[in-house]
Design an enzyme around this catalytic site. Structure first.
Site, short mmCIF file in Angstrom:
data_model
loop_
_atom_site.label_atom_id
_atom_site.label_comp_id
_atom_site.label_asym_id
_atom_site.label_seq_id
_atom_site.Cartn_x
_atom_site.Cartn_y
_atom_site.Cartn_z
N ALA A 73 0.84 -1.20 0.00
CA ALA A 73 0.00 0.00 0.00
C ALA A 73 0.87 1.24 0.00
O ALA A 73 2.03 1.21 0.41
CB ALA A 73 -0.93 0.00 1.21
N ASP A 74 0.28 2.33 -0.45
CA ASP A 74 0.96 3.62 -0.40
C ASP A 74 -0.10 4.70 -0.27
O ASP A 74 -1.20 4.58 -0.83
CB ASP A 74 1.79 3.86 -1.66
CG ASP A 74 2.70 5.07 -1.52
OD1 ASP A 74 3.70 4.96 -0.80
OD2 ASP A 74 2.39 6.12 -2.10
#
Length: 222
Positions: A77-78
């Site tokens: 994720a970011d």
């Protein structure tokens, strides 16, 4: 519990994402994606709202080379913070953190988190990705509050230089949507992606298009 459900690998150095993932009640181990995010993001030329998912996909590609990713479903994720479609990254230093917090004060902005789940199948890497955007209104905190918050060290590793969950600073006045998305891992989005690999969560996934009924966070109901 099936063998597949025991095979999650969270590729993240974020303790917040680790804490959030425990809410799904799925066993997982942790690694760190072998990637220089700043260097990779210099090659991105798409729309600002697409950067988070693009970066999460690159994390997935890099993590697939790790031995611990073998036979695992990898979660990456970011998170990006967008103010007037300008990307506000992590602060370079305390003065930059102060600048970011002042620019957000009393204003609406968007937090976008991109999530990717991936797995090597017959030697080929299969990826599924999605992103969620949450509008956030910051309260009119004072310069003195900013200074105290920076002195705590909390903003220095966070996009936009703030953590919505900080109990002392409490920077936000209102959010329209997913609270966990602002923290850094929207579980409704992740659960939908895990379904593609046959991973089923113990809670019902919210299908409200407004995204305000997350079964994993009471804050999303406010």
């Amino acid at each position: 519990m099936t063998e597949t459900q025991e095979a999650l690998l969270l590729a993240s150095a974020s303790p917040r994402r680790r804490q959030i993932l425990t809410r799904l009640h799925l066993p997982f181990t942790v690694a760190v994606a072998p990637i220089d995010e700043d260097q990779v993001q210099q090659h991105y030329h798409g729309p600002a709202e697409g950067l988070a998912q693009w970066t999460a996909a690159h994390k997935a590609l890099a993590t697939s080379t790790l031995p611990e990713a073998e036979n695992r479903i990898v979660v990456t994720a970011d998170t990006t913070v967008l103010l007037d479609d300008e990307i506000l990254g992590k602060p370079r230093d305390e003065e930059h953190a102060r600048e970011l917090l002042r620019s957000l004060r009393g204003r609406w902005h968007r937090v976008v988190t991109g999530v990717v789940v991936s797995r090597k199948i017959s030697g080929e890497l299969t990826l599924y990705g999605a992103s969620r955007s949450t509008p956030v209104l910051m309260r009119s905190y004072t310069d003195e509050e900013i200074d105290a918050y920076i002195a705590s060290g909390d903003p220095m590793d966070k996009a936009g230089a703030y953590g919505i969950q900080n109990p002392e600073f409490q920077p936000t006045e209102r959010i329209n949507g997913c609270y966990l998305n602002v923290v850094g891992l929207p579980l409704c989005t992740l659960a939908e992606l895990l379904e593609k690999f046959g991973i089923h969560t113990t809670e019902t996934i919210c299908t409200d298009p407004a995204g305000v009924c997350c079964p994993w966070s009471e804050q999303c109901l406010k």
